[in-house]
Design a protein around this motif. Structure first.
Motif, PDB file in Angstrom:
ATOM      1  N   GLU A   1       0.464  -0.646  -0.487  1.00  0.00           N
ATOM      2  CA  GLU A   1       0.240   0.395   0.083  1.00  0.00           C
ATOM      3  C   GLU A   1       1.281   0.944   0.326  1.00  0.00           C
ATOM      4  O   GLU A   1       0.836   2.081  -0.846  1.00  0.00           O
ATOM      5  N   ASN A   2       1.534   1.141   0.536  1.00  0.00           N
ATOM      6  CA  ASN A   2       2.871   1.965   0.928  1.00  0.00           C
ATOM      7  C   ASN A   2       3.851   2.323  -0.178  1.00  0.00           C
ATOM      8  O   ASN A   2       4.327   3.561  -1.191  1.00  0.00           O
ATOM      9  N   TYR A   3       4.178   1.346  -1.256  1.00  0.00           N
ATOM     10  CA  TYR A   3       5.251   0.973  -2.531  1.00  0.00           C
ATOM     11  C   TYR A   3       4.302   2.058  -2.954  1.00  0.00           C
ATOM     12  O   TYR A   3       5.639   2.422  -4.119  1.00  0.00           O
ATOM     13  N   PHE A   4       3.273   1.125  -3.638  1.00  0.00           N
ATOM     14  CA  PHE A   4       2.319   1.672  -5.191  1.00  0.00           C
ATOM     15  C   PHE A   4       1.871   2.832  -5.305  1.00  0.00           C
ATOM     16  O   PHE A   4       1.389   3.261  -5.088  1.00  0.00           O
TER      17      PHE A   4
ATOM     18  N   ASN B   1      11.236   2.918  -1.412  1.00  0.00           N
ATOM     19  CA  ASN B   1      10.202   1.785  -2.092  1.00  0.00           C
ATOM     20  C   ASN B   1      11.488   0.659  -2.035  1.00  0.00           C
ATOM     21  O   ASN B   1      11.652   0.071  -1.703  1.00  0.00           O
ATOM     22  N   LYS B   2      12.484   1.239  -2.010  1.00  0.00           N
ATOM     23  CA  LYS B   2      14.375  -0.173  -1.812  1.00  0.00           C
ATOM     24  C   LYS B   2      13.788  -1.042  -0.621  1.00  0.00           C
ATOM     25  O   LYS B   2      14.742  -1.906  -0.242  1.00  0.00           O
TER      26      LYS B   2
ATOM     27  N   GLY C   1      12.976  -4.378   0.062  1.00  0.00           N
ATOM     28  CA  GLY C   1      13.756  -5.301   1.364  1.00  0.00           C
ATOM     29  C   GLY C   1      12.653  -6.365   1.996  1.00  0.00           C
ATOM     30  O   GLY C   1      12.802  -7.487   2.529  1.00  0.00           O
ATOM     31  N   LEU C   2      11.260  -5.166   2.634  1.00  0.00           N
ATOM     32  CA  LEU C   2      10.459  -5.916   3.536  1.00  0.00           C
ATOM     33  C   LEU C   2       9.893  -7.078   2.936  1.00  0.00           C
ATOM     34  O   LEU C   2       9.948  -7.686   3.157  1.00  0.00           O
ATOM     35  N   LEU C   3       9.368  -6.826   1.418  1.00  0.00           N
ATOM     36  CA  LEU C   3       9.021  -7.306   1.063  1.00  0.00           C
ATOM     37  C   LEU C   3       9.502  -9.179   0.369  1.00  0.00           C
ATOM     38  O   LEU C   3       9.072 -10.496   1.606  1.00  0.00           O
ATOM     39  N   LYS C   4      11.195  -8.551   0.018  1.00  0.00           N
ATOM     40  CA  LYS C   4      10.788 -10.381   0.052  1.00  0.00           C
ATOM     41  C   LYS C   4      12.084 -10.286   1.784  1.00  0.00           C
ATOM     42  O   LYS C   4      11.602 -11.848   1.698  1.00  0.00           O
ATOM     43  N   THR C   5      11.674  -9.568   2.999  1.00  0.00           N
ATOM     44  CA  THR C   5      12.017 -10.639   4.169  1.00  0.00           C
ATOM     45  C   THR C   5      10.831 -11.452   4.342  1.00  0.00           C
ATOM     46  O   THR C   5      10.780 -12.908   4.274  1.00  0.00           O
TER      47      THR C   5
ATOM     48  N   LYS D   1       6.345  10.073   0.487  1.00  0.00           N
ATOM     49  CA  LYS D   1       5.775   9.842  -0.349  1.00  0.00           C
ATOM     50  C   LYS D   1       3.985  10.234  -0.153  1.00  0.00           C
ATOM     51  O   LYS D   1       3.162  10.880   0.633  1.00  0.00           O
ATOM     52  N   SER D   2       3.297  10.242  -1.313  1.00  0.00           N
ATOM     53  CA  SER D   2       1.995  10.622  -1.784  1.00  0.00           C
ATOM     54  C   SER D   2       0.771   9.061  -1.473  1.00  0.00           C
ATOM     55  O   SER D   2      -0.360   9.001  -2.337  1.00  0.00           O
TER      56      SER D   2
END
Ligand code: NZQ
Ligand code: ZN
Length: 388
Positions: free
Chosen positions: A201-204, A214-215, A219-223, A260-261
């Motif tokens: 939700e924060n990334y897109f 975003n990086k 990393g968090l998603l890969k975790t 971010k927006s």
């Protein structure tokens, strides 16, 4: 990158040998505690004995509010407020997950107000003073241990709404990964899905120049992608529990969306599902997210979704549209392999309620859901139908 303030001053006390500090931390704020917990898991796994042992050791008085249900209900806040006021407590200790902590936040925010707690959910600007809250977290998922949010269900009005107030931010959170060893597989998996959803939700978002944030999100998603499947096979794996627990906190504590927006899309759609059918929050998010991304996929957004596919799921495709489609497929398969029932039908949602829920989702968001792509009632209905 937009201007922002990042100031989240919850003290995190992380690890397996820290609970002896509990009394010392509470005494900084009060001496009579309302101990809040859920349906009994902490009595079975020994956490209740650990906590009450510490309170007794340090001579801290406590009264209890037990039985807080998943998708916590405003009725429990009414009961908790009665107990808290009758006993003149000066501190709340919430031992549990999102449901217990969120309910404790509502008691905290409503304590000094002469209104029904549902009025506080509807308008949290009423909160000018709150009872301090401390947390002992028992499940990794929502990030409520270090955020100002609370999500409460009203069964009478069939609403599940969130409120936010910095005044109900926990003053400390004890996070012992071992306390999550006993979380059942279904809730462990739903927790991983919730953490991933907060991150996505924060990334897109489109072109906001927040490369760093975003990086971190990738990393968090890969975790989650690395450790989620490990937990399914080996629920007592300390390394996996610890990484997932710490990831849950940072997915939603304001870091990833600083500057971010972004505005969230999948959560408003999911909250209607759990308000109507009392389903597990993370499960609903996993079902909706790939369908939402498919709905968003167009020329303007294919590069962002394509980069997500390449950076998170290691998709090798150079063409953005093809990469994006491959990434959405991999996300779907990841949730499916974790064991999430990937259709609304499977979790008991009734087809004839989809339209009503879609209309309410946008109504609760003020007429449209302004996220990665603006969604109106018809869009939400299409996403629900594709998820059915
Ligand atoms: O009630 P008990 O018996 O404790 O059992 C719970 C519950 O059945 C069990 N559990 C928790 N820790 C355990 C355990 N069982 C065994 N061992 C343990 N150590 O797990 C079940 C689910 O607990 P719950 O607190 O409902 O889970 P979660 O942390 O996922 O919270 C979900 C709620 O938080 C809201 C959701 O909408 C939902 O109402 N959210 C809160 C947010 C926030 N405050 O920032 C953001 C999220 O997006 C979310 O909306
Ligand atoms: Zn969530």
């Amino acid at each position: 990158m937009k201007d922002f303030v990042f100031n989240v001053d919850t003290k995190i006390i992380f690890g397996e040998n820290q609970l002896s500090e509990l009394g010392k931390e509470i005494k900084k704020y009060g001496k009579k505690v309302l101990l809040c917990y859920g349906g009994g898991s902490i009595k079975k796994n020994g956490i209740y004995d650990d906590i009450t042992g510490e309170l007794k050791k340090d001579g801290i008085e406590y009264v209890e509010l037990s039985g807080i249900e998943p998708n916590p209900r405003v009725d429990s806040a009414r009961e908790g407020l009665k107990i808290a006021r009758e006993n003149k407590v000066d501190f709340i200790l919430a031992v549990g997950g999102g449901s217990v902590v969120d309910l404790a936040k509502l008691i905290s925010g409503a304590y000094y107000l002469d209104v029904d707690p549902w009025q506080v959910v509807l308008d949290s600007s009423k909160i000018e003073k709150a009872l301090p809250i401390g947390v002992v977290l028992t499940i990794a998922a929502t990030g409520t241990e270090m955020d100002p949010f609370s999500v409460i269900t009203n069964l009478e009005t069939k609403e599940k709404l969130s409120f936010a107030s910095d005044l109900v931010l926990p003053v400390f959170s004890f996070m012992n990964p071992k306390y999550t060893f006993t979380v059942p597989e279904k809730h462990t998996v739903a927790g991983v899905c919730d953490i991933m959803s907060h991150t996505m939700e924060n990334y897109f978002s489109l072109g906001d120049g927040c490369y760093f944030q975003n990086k971190l999100s990738e990393g968090l998603l890969k975790t989650c992608i690395k450790y989620g499947p490990i937990l399914k096979k080996d629920p007592k794996n300390y390394e996996a529990r610890a990484n997932i627990m710490w990831a849950s906190t940072w997915a939603i504590n304001g870091l990833l969306d600083s500057g971010k927006s972004t505005s969230w899309s999948v959560h408003p759609m999911e909250h209607e599902l759990s308000a109507f059918f009392d389903i597990t929050h993370g499960t609903g998010l996993a079902i909706l997210t790939p369908r939402w991304l498919e709905h968003c996929l167009d020329e303007e957004r294919q590069e962002t979704i394509g980069n997500f596919a390449r950076n998170v799921f290691d998709v090798k495709e150079e063409d953005d549209l093809k990469a994006a489609k491959e990434g959405i497929k991999k996300l779907y398969e990841f949730f499916e392999n974790l064991g999430v029932p990937m259709s609304l039908r499977q979790v008991g949602i009734e087809e004839d309620k989809l339209k009503e829920m879609a209309d309410l989702a946008v109504e609760h968001a003020g007429g449209k859901i302004k996220g990665f792509k603006t969604l109106y009632g018809e869009d939400v209905y299409q996403i629900y139908k594709a998820s059915f």
